[in-house]
Design a protein around this motif. Sequence first.
Motif, PDB file in Angstrom:
ATOM      1  N   SER A 349       0.839  -1.198   0.000  1.00  0.00           N
ATOM      2  CA  SER A 349       0.000   0.000   0.000  1.00  0.00           C
ATOM      3  C   SER A 349       0.877   1.253   0.000  1.00  0.00           C
ATOM      4  CB  SER A 349      -1.003  -0.009   1.149  1.00  0.00           C
ATOM      5  OG  SER A 349      -0.346   0.181   2.355  1.00  0.00           O
ATOM      6  N   ASN A 350       2.041   1.201   0.654  1.00  0.00           N
ATOM      7  CA  ASN A 350       2.984   2.327   0.522  1.00  0.00           C
ATOM      8  C   ASN A 350       3.374   2.510  -0.935  1.00  0.00           C
ATOM      9  OD1 ASN A 350       3.128   3.173   3.131  1.00  0.00           O
ATOM     10  ND2 ASN A 350       5.039   2.123   3.635  1.00  0.00           N
ATOM     11  N   ALA A 351       3.716   1.387  -1.582  1.00  0.00           N
ATOM     12  CA  ALA A 351       4.195   1.465  -2.963  1.00  0.00           C
ATOM     13  C   ALA A 351       3.111   2.076  -3.856  1.00  0.00           C
ATOM     14  CB  ALA A 351       4.593   0.086  -3.461  1.00  0.00           C
ATOM     15  N   ARG A 381       8.815  -3.566  -5.604  1.00  0.00           N
ATOM     16  CA  ARG A 381       9.486  -2.508  -6.377  1.00  0.00           C
ATOM     17  C   ARG A 381       8.428  -1.567  -6.932  1.00  0.00           C
ATOM     18  NH1 ARG A 381      10.101  -2.414 -11.598  1.00  0.00           N
ATOM     19  NH2 ARG A 381       9.699  -4.637 -11.908  1.00  0.00           N
ATOM     20  N   ASP A 382       8.671  -0.274  -6.790  1.00  0.00           N
ATOM     21  CA  ASP A 382       7.715   0.654  -7.389  1.00  0.00           C
ATOM     22  C   ASP A 382       8.446   1.667  -8.257  1.00  0.00           C
ATOM     23  OD1 ASP A 382       8.504   3.030  -5.903  1.00  0.00           O
ATOM     24  OD2 ASP A 382       7.498   2.151  -4.152  1.00  0.00           O
ATOM     25  N   THR A 383       7.664   2.392  -9.065  1.00  0.00           N
ATOM     26  CA  THR A 383       8.253   3.427  -9.915  1.00  0.00           C
ATOM     27  C   THR A 383       7.788   4.781  -9.407  1.00  0.00           C
ATOM     28  OG1 THR A 383       6.372   3.187 -11.393  1.00  0.00           O
ATOM     29  CG2 THR A 383       8.346   1.963 -11.970  1.00  0.00           C
ATOM     30  N   THR A 400       8.276   8.169  11.804  1.00  0.00           N
ATOM     31  CA  THR A 400       9.026   9.024  10.879  1.00  0.00           C
ATOM     32  C   THR A 400       8.430   8.938   9.493  1.00  0.00           C
ATOM     33  OG1 THR A 400      10.591   7.235  11.048  1.00  0.00           O
ATOM     34  CG2 THR A 400      11.419   9.435  11.499  1.00  0.00           C
ATOM     35  N   GLN A 401       8.360  10.071   8.892  1.00  0.00           N
ATOM     36  CA  GLN A 401       7.988  10.138   7.495  1.00  0.00           C
ATOM     37  C   GLN A 401       9.091  10.930   6.818  1.00  0.00           C
ATOM     38  OE1 GLN A 401       3.996  11.785   7.820  1.00  0.00           O
ATOM     39  NE2 GLN A 401       3.244   9.711   7.641  1.00  0.00           N
ATOM     40  N   VAL A 402       9.198  10.749   5.489  1.00  0.00           N
ATOM     41  CA  VAL A 402      10.342  11.343   4.805  1.00  0.00           C
ATOM     42  C   VAL A 402      10.362  12.852   4.973  1.00  0.00           C
ATOM     43  CG1 VAL A 402      11.277  11.781   2.532  1.00  0.00           C
ATOM     44  CG2 VAL A 402      10.819   9.462   3.269  1.00  0.00           C
ATOM     45  N   ASP A 403       9.242  13.514   4.847  1.00  0.00           N
ATOM     46  CA  ASP A 403       9.203  14.897   5.318  1.00  0.00           C
ATOM     47  C   ASP A 403       7.796  15.231   5.774  1.00  0.00           C
ATOM     48  OD1 ASP A 403       7.709  16.431   3.239  1.00  0.00           O
ATOM     49  OD2 ASP A 403       9.283  15.570   1.976  1.00  0.00           O
ATOM     50  N   GLY A 412      -1.098   8.961   6.768  1.00  0.00           N
ATOM     51  CA  GLY A 412      -0.242   7.929   7.365  1.00  0.00           C
ATOM     52  C   GLY A 412       0.317   8.376   8.691  1.00  0.00           C
ATOM     53  N   THR A 413       0.753   7.387   9.464  1.00  0.00           N
ATOM     54  CA  THR A 413       1.223   7.676  10.816  1.00  0.00           C
ATOM     55  C   THR A 413       2.724   7.546  10.942  1.00  0.00           C
ATOM     56  OG1 THR A 413       0.876   5.359  11.290  1.00  0.00           O
ATOM     57  CG2 THR A 413      -0.854   6.876  11.963  1.00  0.00           C
ATOM     58  N   GLY A 414       3.372   6.966   9.939  1.00  0.00           N
ATOM     59  CA  GLY A 414       4.800   6.723  10.053  1.00  0.00           C
ATOM     60  C   GLY A 414       5.110   5.540  10.952  1.00  0.00           C
ATOM     61  N   LEU A 415       4.092   4.720  11.213  1.00  0.00           N
ATOM     62  CA  LEU A 415       4.321   3.549  12.076  1.00  0.00           C
ATOM     63  C   LEU A 415       4.494   2.273  11.259  1.00  0.00           C
ATOM     64  CD1 LEU A 415       1.823   3.843  15.045  1.00  0.00           C
ATOM     65  CD2 LEU A 415       4.301   3.841  15.124  1.00  0.00           C
ATOM     66  N   GLY A 416       3.931   2.280  10.080  1.00  0.00           N
ATOM     67  CA  GLY A 416       3.856   1.049   9.280  1.00  0.00           C
ATOM     68  C   GLY A 416       5.195   0.366   9.090  1.00  0.00           C
ATOM     69  N   LEU A 417       6.193   1.126   8.649  1.00  0.00           N
ATOM     70  CA  LEU A 417       7.490   0.503   8.368  1.00  0.00           C
ATOM     71  C   LEU A 417       8.171   0.041   9.647  1.00  0.00           C
ATOM     72  CD1 LEU A 417       8.943   2.717   5.509  1.00  0.00           C
ATOM     73  CD2 LEU A 417       8.070   0.393   5.360  1.00  0.00           C
ATOM     74  N   ALA A 418       8.018   0.838  10.713  1.00  0.00           N
ATOM     75  CA  ALA A 418       8.637   0.441  11.989  1.00  0.00           C
ATOM     76  C   ALA A 418       8.060  -0.900  12.438  1.00  0.00           C
ATOM     77  CB  ALA A 418       8.381   1.508  13.049  1.00  0.00           C
TER      78      ALA A 418
HETATM   79  P1  ADP Z   1       3.048   5.873   6.754  1.00  0.00           P
HETATM   80  O1  ADP Z   1       1.882   5.435   7.554  1.00  0.00           O
HETATM   81  O2  ADP Z   1       3.347   7.332   6.910  1.00  0.00           O
HETATM   82  O3  ADP Z   1       3.031   5.411   5.347  1.00  0.00           O
HETATM   83  P2  ADP Z   1       5.310   4.120   6.987  1.00  0.00           P
HETATM   84  O4  ADP Z   1       6.159   3.769   8.159  1.00  0.00           O
HETATM   85  O5  ADP Z   1       4.685   3.014   6.246  1.00  0.00           O
HETATM   86  O6  ADP Z   1       4.260   5.151   7.497  1.00  0.00           O
HETATM   87  O7  ADP Z   1       6.214   4.944   5.994  1.00  0.00           O
HETATM   88  C1  ADP Z   1       7.033   5.973   6.494  1.00  0.00           C
HETATM   89  C2  ADP Z   1       7.441   6.929   5.408  1.00  0.00           C
HETATM   90  O8  ADP Z   1       8.343   6.309   4.499  1.00  0.00           O
HETATM   91  C3  ADP Z   1       6.304   7.397   4.533  1.00  0.00           C
HETATM   92  O9  ADP Z   1       5.587   8.448   5.123  1.00  0.00           O
HETATM   93  C4  ADP Z   1       7.042   7.850   3.288  1.00  0.00           C
HETATM   94  O10 ADP Z   1       7.581   9.129   3.494  1.00  0.00           O
HETATM   95  C5  ADP Z   1       8.191   6.843   3.194  1.00  0.00           C
HETATM   96  N1  ADP Z   1       7.874   5.736   2.270  1.00  0.00           N
HETATM   97  C6  ADP Z   1       7.436   4.508   2.604  1.00  0.00           C
HETATM   98  N2  ADP Z   1       7.289   3.733   1.505  1.00  0.00           N
HETATM   99  C7  ADP Z   1       7.640   4.479   0.444  1.00  0.00           C
HETATM  100  C8  ADP Z   1       7.694   4.252  -0.988  1.00  0.00           C
HETATM  101  N3  ADP Z   1       7.355   3.062  -1.516  1.00  0.00           N
HETATM  102  N4  ADP Z   1       8.118   5.259  -1.763  1.00  0.00           N
HETATM  103  C9  ADP Z   1       8.457   6.450  -1.223  1.00  0.00           C
HETATM  104  N5  ADP Z   1       8.431   6.745   0.111  1.00  0.00           N
HETATM  105  C10 ADP Z   1       8.023   5.774   0.935  1.00  0.00           C
END
Ligand code: ADP
Length: 753
Positions: A349-351, A381-383, A400-403, A412-418
């Motif tokens: 879903s991020n991709a 992999r995404d484009t 954390t989110q990229v910005d 988004g909450t920035g929790l998903g990847l963690a």
């Molecule tokens: P969120 O709920 O904000 O998506 P995640 O922990 O899943 O939280 O992602 C954290 C941050 O990582 C995102 O807010 C985004 O800035 C960056 N990110 C994650 N996946 C991608 C992706 N496929 N392409 C670009 N940036 C991404």
Amino acid sequence: MWEKFTDWAIPARLRRQGPDTTRRARLLLTFTGAMFGLGVTGIVFLLTIEPEPLSPRMLAIALPTALAGSVPAILRSTGSLTLAGNLGAALAFFSIAFVAFQTGGLGRPILGIQALVPLVAVLVSGVRWGVFWTVLACLEAGLLFYLHLEGFEFPEPPAPGVQDRVNLVLSVMLFVMVLVLGTIYESLKNAALDHFQRANRNLAKARDAAEAATRAAEEASRARSAFLATMSHEIRTPMNAVIGMAGLLEGTELTDEQRDFAATIRQSGDSLLTVLNDILDFSKIESGKLEVEATAFDLQSTIEEAVDVLAIKAKEAGIELLHESSPDLPRNVVGDSTRVRQILLNLLSNAVKFTEEGEVHLAVEAEKLETGPYEIHFAVRDTGIGIPADRMGMLFDSFTQVDASTTRKYGGTGLGLAISNRLAELLGGRMWVESEEGAGSTFHFTILAKRAPDGAAMTEKQAAKVLQGKRVLIVDDNATNRQILERVTASWGMEPTLCESGRQATSELLTANPYDVAILDMFMPEMDGAELARRIHSLKKRAGLPLVLLSSSGAILEESGDQESRAHFAATLSKPAKPRQLASTLSGIFGARKTARKPASDLPADMGARHPLRILLAEDNRVNQKVAVKILERIGYSTQVVENGALALEAIERETFDVVLMDLQMPELDGIGATRKLRERHPGEAERPRVIALTANVLEEERTACLQAGMDDFLGKPLAVPALIQALEKCVRRADGGAPRSGIEPESTPAPG
Ligand code: ADP
């Protein structure tokens, strides 16, 4: 007085070395004092028998006695216990040796007093110095012995009368000195014991404090779990109503605007629920409470399900979602399917979220490790927008989110990847990312999993036998998808040919050997799948060629109401193409197996008619009652409703039910209590209804409690319709005593006729 003197003589820097050093210094001072006393007594005594004040004997006693006064001074000024101790020992030793020599050598009682020197040296300066002084004393004895042997003339011993008195005084002093030393030793020992006891008491106190802290922490963690459970329950209950009712509302007659409102309410509810689940997961990970399961599951289906969930979103966003699993992927593995799905859903879903155009591609490979399990490698992999190099390190940190603008633009909450990162670790693997800003990202993760017995893999294997050697034409404008289909079909022994457009396909069909089957993509520029199908069927020679349509939505042809187009296809499959489904569809076409059929609508409205079940709902909350009853109505069931566990038991005694949907928290008798009673009354599985728990508390503990109480299944609130259907399907299976009848599998294929 003596105390004051010792306080003065023992300098602060010695005291700082600890109570033991201070005690040794005191011992030295006491011994010096005793020797001083001995010296003074000796002088007084000598003066009474020997009026000559400067005789060598007198000097030998008076000089060291006077020098003994320097020991405390040296101790105070140098702060060195060893120096002062050995000075004292040397003064005592040599003056006694001299007196012994003067009074006739070996056998003098004064040598007994000399024996105290090594003893005191041990206590003051340690064993090594004690040994040193003992060796000196032995040498002295040896020397005196040698002098006796050689007939050396010792100075005149005192007259016998005098000698007796000297012996008397020396004996008394020896006894007193031994007593003093014994006392000192005793006090040292007691002090040391005291010290240990105090240390022990402190240790015990510390242990008690640690135990209390642990208890408090456990209590806090219990409180935290309870809070989480309550919060989860309190939020889920109203959410159940919001999501359920909004979904039902959508299914009624509405104006476009109203439908839009209802859809927004439901979608917002769904995302709120995702956030809630993330927070719950995260806090469980933080407190080390998250445990992963190890049960056998179908890896391929898990992956396909995750891809399915995102397929619609990807289609809405106008991007291709592609999936490719390597053929050697074990079908069934032992692990936690929920968590694998969760990670996949997050990454996919991020991709999709961060890709504006192009494709999202999931590749899954497996490698058998020498140690036994498989390492399964997933790569998404995404484009999309990609990630700046300097932000990549912190991606897997929480919140954390990229910005900051990310939240505004994408949510988004920035929790998903963690969470995903930690989950991957809990599953024995790891997660990493490669990305180029503006060009796209690839998120990788691995898990370790053992292969499970391969029951489910049979279908594909059986299918492969049927498909062996069959020629298949694959028409798709997307190169990656062509490649995937090529590999998949080739892995079953088929002979694939690839075309990138309808035009190319028609000319290929005209010139080449006859094909056994063709797979057509629906959405292609110039000529779409439906149009191509028409053309193919109008070709005389190829009119009988079975066609399979791949579209981003299985229902697309029904929606357009294009009956004629439908008739051209032996089957339609939704994209991304799922190998297992494709295998069964293709082998179905070749007569190996009948493919399942399903009505086109989202909810199987006739499920109740096809699989009658008598359903009892025990739920105290009015709104939740309504939601559940309405949903069940939609799939063709009428439901009896009771308000608590006790009433449920009564109803079961009165009437026969196949299924009880049992809320957990109810007044009078709760769900768990009611289930226990039910099992007590009806121990045989066949004579009681299946009990499905309904609860807003989705924590693992609750699930375990339900299963322990004897419930057969577990559904979280808000009620998800597919999950409900699945749970009911299991009841049907039991009622039938076999496999579910076709038609209710959500992923089955619509086919003509
Ligand atoms: P969120 O709920 O904000 O998506 P995640 O922990 O899943 O939280 O992602 C954290 C941050 O990582 C995102 O807010 C985004 O800035 C960056 N990110 C994650 N996946 C991608 C992706 N496929 N392409 C670009 N940036 C991404």
